[in-house]
Each structure stands twice: as structure tokens, then as C-alpha cells.
Design a protein around this motif. Structure first.
Motif, mmCIF file in Angstrom:
data_model
loop_
_atom_site.group_PDB
_atom_site.id
_atom_site.type_symbol
_atom_site.label_atom_id
_atom_site.label_comp_id
_atom_site.label_asym_id
_atom_site.label_seq_id
_atom_site.Cartn_x
_atom_site.Cartn_y
_atom_site.Cartn_z
ATOM 1 N N ASN A 60 0.875 -1.143 -0.043
ATOM 2 C CA ASN A 60 0.015 -0.052 -0.033
ATOM 3 C C ASN A 60 0.874 1.312 -0.115
ATOM 4 O OD1 ASN A 60 -2.313 1.551 0.081
ATOM 5 N ND2 ASN A 60 -3.493 0.338 1.657
ATOM 6 N N ILE A 61 0.355 2.567 -0.483
ATOM 7 C CA ILE A 61 1.175 3.497 -0.611
ATOM 8 C C ILE A 61 0.614 4.739 0.248
ATOM 9 C CG2 ILE A 61 1.577 3.026 -3.048
ATOM 10 C CD1 ILE A 61 -0.818 5.180 -3.814
ATOM 11 N N HIS A 62 1.527 5.625 0.308
ATOM 12 C CA HIS A 62 1.204 6.631 1.060
ATOM 13 C C HIS A 62 1.480 6.874 2.861
ATOM 14 C CE1 HIS A 62 -0.920 8.589 -2.751
ATOM 15 N NE2 HIS A 62 0.480 8.760 -2.847
ATOM 16 N N ARG A 63 1.151 5.440 3.061
ATOM 17 C CA ARG A 63 1.153 5.316 4.501
ATOM 18 C C ARG A 63 2.351 4.814 5.080
ATOM 19 N NH1 ARG A 63 -3.733 3.960 1.979
ATOM 20 N NH2 ARG A 63 -5.540 5.142 2.438
ATOM 21 N N GLY A 64 3.108 3.675 4.619
ATOM 22 C CA GLY A 64 4.058 2.804 5.279
ATOM 23 C C GLY A 64 5.402 3.430 5.139
ATOM 24 N N VAL A 65 6.089 2.959 6.215
ATOM 25 C CA VAL A 65 7.485 3.548 6.386
ATOM 26 C C VAL A 65 8.313 2.396 5.831
ATOM 27 C CG1 VAL A 65 7.113 4.991 8.341
ATOM 28 C CG2 VAL A 65 7.753 2.553 8.809
ATOM 29 N N HIS A 66 7.886 1.242 5.765
ATOM 30 C CA HIS A 66 8.804 0.308 5.038
ATOM 31 C C HIS A 66 9.187 0.268 3.523
ATOM 32 C CE1 HIS A 66 5.471 -2.081 3.231
ATOM 33 N NE2 HIS A 66 4.746 -1.643 4.282
ATOM 34 N N PHE A 67 10.191 -0.562 3.154
ATOM 35 C CA PHE A 67 10.771 -0.251 2.076
ATOM 36 C C PHE A 67 9.750 -0.606 0.737
ATOM 37 C CE2 PHE A 67 12.510 -2.004 -1.972
ATOM 38 C CZ PHE A 67 13.459 -1.110 -2.408
ATOM 39 N N LEU A 68 8.915 -1.320 0.727
ATOM 40 C CA LEU A 68 8.152 -1.701 -0.641
ATOM 41 C C LEU A 68 7.035 -0.715 -0.453
ATOM 42 C CD1 LEU A 68 7.387 -5.477 -0.458
ATOM 43 C CD2 LEU A 68 8.509 -4.357 -1.938
ATOM 44 N N SER A 69 6.258 -0.121 0.832
ATOM 45 C CA SER A 69 5.553 0.938 0.725
ATOM 46 C C SER A 69 6.095 2.190 0.140
ATOM 47 C CB SER A 69 4.917 1.013 1.911
ATOM 48 O OG SER A 69 3.977 2.383 2.114
ATOM 49 N N GLN A 70 7.199 2.659 0.392
ATOM 50 C CA GLN A 70 8.039 3.532 0.142
ATOM 51 C C GLN A 70 8.282 3.468 -1.329
ATOM 52 O OE1 GLN A 70 8.995 6.720 1.882
ATOM 53 N NE2 GLN A 70 7.427 5.888 3.567
ATOM 54 N N SER A 72 6.594 1.524 -3.670
ATOM 55 C CA SER A 72 5.360 1.672 -4.432
ATOM 56 C C SER A 72 4.948 3.091 -4.474
ATOM 57 C CB SER A 72 4.231 0.800 -3.854
ATOM 58 O OG SER A 72 4.817 -0.813 -3.750
ATOM 59 N N THR A 73 4.967 3.999 -3.635
ATOM 60 C CA THR A 73 4.536 5.234 -3.545
ATOM 61 C C THR A 73 5.159 5.951 -4.385
ATOM 62 O OG1 THR A 73 3.841 5.013 -1.139
ATOM 63 C CG2 THR A 73 4.431 7.226 -2.089
ATOM 64 N N GLY A 74 6.688 5.760 -4.536
ATOM 65 C CA GLY A 74 7.493 6.343 -5.605
ATOM 66 C C GLY A 74 6.938 6.156 -7.063
ATOM 67 N N LEU A 75 6.762 4.943 -7.352
ATOM 68 C CA LEU A 75 6.281 4.452 -8.555
ATOM 69 C C LEU A 75 5.049 5.118 -8.818
ATOM 70 C CD1 LEU A 75 7.169 0.558 -8.385
ATOM 71 C CD2 LEU A 75 8.175 2.313 -9.708
ATOM 72 N N TYR A 76 4.123 5.163 -8.015
ATOM 73 C CA TYR A 76 2.686 5.775 -8.272
ATOM 74 C C TYR A 76 2.869 7.113 -8.455
ATOM 75 C CZ TYR A 76 -2.516 6.209 -7.453
ATOM 76 O OH TYR A 76 -3.592 6.463 -7.685
ATOM 77 N N GLU A 77 3.675 7.818 -7.660
ATOM 78 C CA GLU A 77 3.667 9.388 -7.743
ATOM 79 C C GLU A 77 4.528 9.696 -9.230
ATOM 80 O OE1 GLU A 77 1.835 11.328 -6.399
ATOM 81 O OE2 GLU A 77 0.951 9.880 -5.186
ATOM 82 N N GLU A 78 5.301 8.696 -9.528
ATOM 83 C CA GLU A 78 6.163 9.125 -10.650
ATOM 84 C C GLU A 78 5.403 8.951 -11.867
ATOM 85 O OE1 GLU A 78 8.688 10.382 -13.548
ATOM 86 O OE2 GLU A 78 8.968 10.552 -11.253
ATOM 87 N N ALA A 79 4.165 7.865 -11.674
ATOM 88 C CA ALA A 79 3.351 7.788 -12.841
ATOM 89 C C ALA A 79 2.434 8.958 -13.162
ATOM 90 C CB ALA A 79 2.552 6.586 -12.530
ATOM 91 N N PHE A 279 -8.934 14.775 -3.319
ATOM 92 C CA PHE A 279 -10.028 13.860 -4.235
ATOM 93 C C PHE A 279 -9.752 12.325 -4.374
ATOM 94 C CE2 PHE A 279 -10.455 18.317 -5.303
ATOM 95 C CZ PHE A 279 -11.807 18.498 -5.392
ATOM 96 N N GLU A 280 -8.898 11.724 -3.687
ATOM 97 C CA GLU A 280 -8.476 10.457 -3.897
ATOM 98 C C GLU A 280 -8.604 9.460 -2.550
ATOM 99 O OE1 GLU A 280 -5.224 11.160 -7.423
ATOM 100 O OE2 GLU A 280 -4.388 10.568 -5.319
ATOM 101 N N ALA A 281 -9.865 9.338 -1.912
ATOM 102 C CA ALA A 281 -10.178 8.684 -0.866
ATOM 103 C C ALA A 281 -9.933 7.108 -0.968
ATOM 104 C CB ALA A 281 -11.632 9.139 -0.564
ATOM 105 N N GLY A 282 -9.342 6.568 0.134
ATOM 106 C CA GLY A 282 -9.267 5.141 0.108
ATOM 107 C C GLY A 282 -7.969 4.569 -0.755
ATOM 108 N N THR A 283 -7.706 3.442 -0.483
ATOM 109 C CA THR A 283 -6.554 2.672 -1.179
ATOM 110 C C THR A 283 -6.930 2.897 -2.637
ATOM 111 O OG1 THR A 283 -6.195 1.450 0.427
ATOM 112 C CG2 THR A 283 -5.295 0.478 -1.562
ATOM 113 N N GLY A 288 -2.649 -0.059 -11.335
ATOM 114 C CA GLY A 288 -3.122 0.533 -12.383
ATOM 115 C C GLY A 288 -2.648 1.810 -12.768
ATOM 116 N N GLY A 289 -2.575 2.683 -11.727
ATOM 117 C CA GLY A 289 -1.766 3.959 -11.758
ATOM 118 C C GLY A 289 -0.385 3.702 -12.402
#
Length: 412
Positions: A60-70, A72-79, A279-283, A288-289
Motif C-alpha cells: 500500500n502507498i502513502h502510509r507505510g514506512v517500510h521499503f516496499l511501501s515507500q 510503491s509510493t514512488g512508482l505511483y507518484e512518478e506515474a 479527491f483520492e479517498a481510500g486505497t 493501475g496508476g
């Protein structure tokens, strides 16, 4: 994904190698896929991005401090950044991820709709997809606003004089398709936007059918909103984008409540997050992004002037060949149109023709194409729609023509 080199010119045979489904068979025949207006096929790089995420990167993104979350967040925001660059938005936070064009339009109809008052006017056009009709009808019913419809000609072109006469100080918003999914008409949205702004109205462009056929620069258009779906632009289903001008988005209340769209929550009061998260509520549809970003990276490798020239050549060729068949009746012959041909076989129901073409391995669309008012305008139940993408070929057009002649003989 690894940065792809920009191609010079356009070579359809090389492009076809990127799309594995184009080399499959249906009913022991080579697939001839001419239903791109409904959904486009996916290049291998997009398929690989989906597989890689779930196999190696899922979190999951935007919430976790662990490696995979960070990660995934980077990939999503780069998209998001990739899409911002592609459409030339000023800031990445003006790019909102949604479920698709329908969701994007509904977001505006609800959130911007909260700013609409009784007696305000919303303008749409006679060639809209249901997704750009029904949300505005619901808004007008909810708020006591008035819905106006720009008429069109039998050629499938909007009456721009009528549109100009509709605009007044009561006009709150205009929402018009960039390219008609049913007719292929390219509407002069830049001119229409300027006219709407002259009376203080906002303008939403339904770009579901345009992103895959031409370049879009939201700053050049000066639109207030621009909506499109991922699956039409060679990305996944279930994800899309709403672009909005920053000041307009900031003035709008959130569309949905939940996680990620908040700053603080107490039982007494909730404060909302900044753009785009407001405007982006929830997971979200994370993969897809990310895969949509990959699709735009892929599209960024093309010389779109060459793509547009190729698609025009393909459309002109298909139109000329179809006109040689006396039983064909055309619907939508605008001067400025892209890769959609809507037609009927005289005396035959479109469903029957489409079903027989399917048995020959030819995929076309039949029916009203979620644009029933367009069909009512022509007093027909629907059309047969052949819609092309840049991976289609003249040889496939020839197979369509041969198939139609065979079907006409069978039904005679």
C-alpha cells in the motif's frame, strides 16, 4: 520502467510486435481487432509492469514506512508525474487518479456541482456519450439547474452558432466531448473553451477518445477540466485521470470521504488534505496508476505527427473502400474526424452483421455505443462501428471489406 528511445517516423509492423494479443486467433482465424473505441489493446511493457508490481513491488502507498511501501509510493507518484508531463499540466497535483472518464465526470458533477445554484445553466452537446449526459441531468435535478444541448448537423458537426447563442451569464459549465465515440467527429474545443470563458463559464473536455489519437496540451487548450480513461490509451481498465485547474479544484469540496483525503479527523471536525489527495479517498488502484504511467512512457516514444498522418491515411483508405460497397450507409461524415467509421448495411440489423463478422475473426462494435441520443437523431437503432488504432493496417481493412461483402451475400 527503463526509458524507451523516441522512434523516428512510424512503422506499423514494428508497433504490432509490441502487442501480443494482435497475434492471437479467434475461431481459428487471425484476430482483426477494430473495436479500439471501446478499449485499446495493451503493449507488452504495460503487461510487464502489472506482472512486476504484483510479483515484486506490491504494498500500500502513502502510509507505510517500510521499503516496499515507500518504493510503491514512488512508482505511483512518478506515474502521476509522467502523465503531468505528457498532457503539459502545470503541476502533478492537478492530475487526479480516478476509475476512468465516467468517474472523472461524476467527480466534477458532484463536487463542482456543489457550487451550482438554482437557475444556473449547464451546456452539453447532442453527440455526447451517456457518461457526459446522465451526471449533468442528475446535477440539474438535484440543484434546479437547466441543461442545454448544442445541436448537431446530419454530417455529425456541432452547430457552433447555436452554441455561441446559448452562452450567457447564467452558464456555469460546458462539458463537451473532444472526439465523438460514435461518429469520430473532432470538435473545436479550444475555440469553444475561449467562448465559454468569455462569459465566465468553466469547461470540461471529455478526452476519452482523443488521447490515443492526438497530442493534448491542457495549458494550450486552457480547459478547466480534462477527463480520460486508461484503457483507451493502451493502459489498464479501472483507472483514469481528471486534470483540473488548481484554483477550481481548491474551490471544490471533496467527492468522497475516507483515508488519504484527510489531514485530521476528530468526531467534532475533519480537515481535508491538499491536492491531489483531497479527491483520492481510500486505497487507489495502485498497479493501475503505475501501469498507466508506463503506457504514457510508451506513447512518449512516438512521433505523433507521424502517427496522426498514418491514422488519417488508414481512415481515408477504409472510407474509400467502404464507399465502393453500394449497400453501405454512413453516419457521421464530419470534415474533421479521426479513426471511427459508423455505418449500416441497408436493410440489415447491425447486430446481425456484427455477429457474422465476429465468426470471421473481425471484431467491430454494434449498437448505440452509449450514445443513444445520437442514434435517435438519425432515427436508427444503432450502427456498426469500426474504430482504428495505430496498430491497425490496410490489410486488416481489406479483410473487413471482404468480410462485409461475404456477410451481405449471406444476408441477402
Amino acid at each position: 520502467m527503463e526509458k524507451l528511445a523516441v522512434q523516428k517516423g512510424f512503422n506499423v509492423e514494428e508497433v504490432r510486435k509490441d502487442f501480443p494479443i494482435l497475434h492471437t486467433k479467434v475461431y481459428d482465424r487471425n484476430l482483426i481487432y477494430l473495436d479500439n473505441g471501446a478499449t485499446a489493446q495493451k503493449p507488452q511493457v504495460v503487461i510487464d509492469a502489472i506482472d512486476t508490481f504484483y510479483a515484486k513491488e506490491n504494498a500500500n502507498i502513502h502510509r507505510g514506512v517500510h521499503f516496499l511501501s515507500q518504493h510503491s509510493t514512488g512508482l505511483y507518484e512518478e506515474a502521476r508525474n509522467t502523465i503531468q508531463r505528457y498532457i503539459n499540466a502545470e503541476n502533478s497535483y492537478q492530475v487526479l487518479f480516478t476509475k476512468g472518464t465516467t468517474d472523472s465526470i461524476n467527480l466534477v458533477a458532484f463536487s463542482f456541482g456543489e457550487l451550482v445554484k438554482e437557475g444556473d445553466e449547464i451546456i452539453i452537446s447532442a453527440m455526447e456519450h451517456h457518461s457526459n449526459i446522465v451526471p449533468w441531468q442528475m446535477l440539474c435535478e438535484r440543484k434546479g439547474a437547466v441543461l442545454k444541448v448544442i445541436p448537431m448537423s446530419t454530417k455529425g458537426e456541432l452547430d457552433l452558432d447555436a452554441y455561441q447563442n446559448m452562452l450567457n451569464e447564467k452558464t456555469k459549465l460546458v462539458s463537451v466531448t473532444h472526439i465523438s465515440n460514435a461518429l469520430g467527429t473532432v470538435n473545436p474545443v479550444k475555440e469553444m473553451i475561449a467562448q465559454a470563458h468569455a462569459v465566465g463559464a468553466k469547461f470540461l473536455v471529455d478526452g476519452a477518445q482523443s488521447m490515443q489519437h492526438t497530442t493534448v496540451d491542457v495549458q494550450d487548450l486552457d480547459c478547466d477540466f480534462f477527463a480520460f480513461s486508461g484503457h483507451k490509451v493502451f493502459g489498464p481498465t479501472g483507472v483514469g485521470v481528471l486534470y483540473g485547474k488548481e484554483d477550481v479544484l481548491n474551490a471544490m469540496p471533496p467527492y468522497q470521504g475516507g483515508g488519504d483525503m484527510i489531514k485530521t479527523v476528530t468526531f467534532e471536525k475533519t480537515t481535508y488534505n491538499e491536492l491531489p489527495h483531497k479527491f483520492e479517498a481510500g486505497t487507489p488502484n495502485i498497479v493501475g496508476g503505475i501501469a498507466l504511467g508506463t503506457a504514457f512512457e510508451y506513447l512518449s516514444t512516438f512521433d505523433f505527427e507521424a502517427v496522426e498522418a498514418y491514422e488519417k491515411e488508414l481512415l481515408d483508405y477504409a472510407t474509400a473502400e467502404l464507399k465502393k460497397i453500394p449497400e453501405i450507409e454512413f453516419y457521421g461524415e464530419a470534415e474533421n474526424k479521426v479513426s471511427v467509421i459508423s455505418f449500416l448495411v441497408k436493410g440489415q440489423h447491425p447486430y446481425d452483421v456484427g455477429s457474422l463478422l465476429d465468426k470471421l475473426g473481425i471484431a467491430v462494435r454494434t449498437g448505440h455505443h452509449c450514445a443513444q441520443p445520437v442514434m435517435d437523431f438519425y432515427s436508427i437503432p444503432g450502427t456498426i462501428r469500426a474504430s482504428f488504432a495505430f496498430y491497425n493496417t490496410k490489410e486488416e481493412v481489406d479483410i473487413l471489406i471482404t468480410g462485409l461483402k461475404r456477410v451481405i451475400t449471406m444476408l441477402s
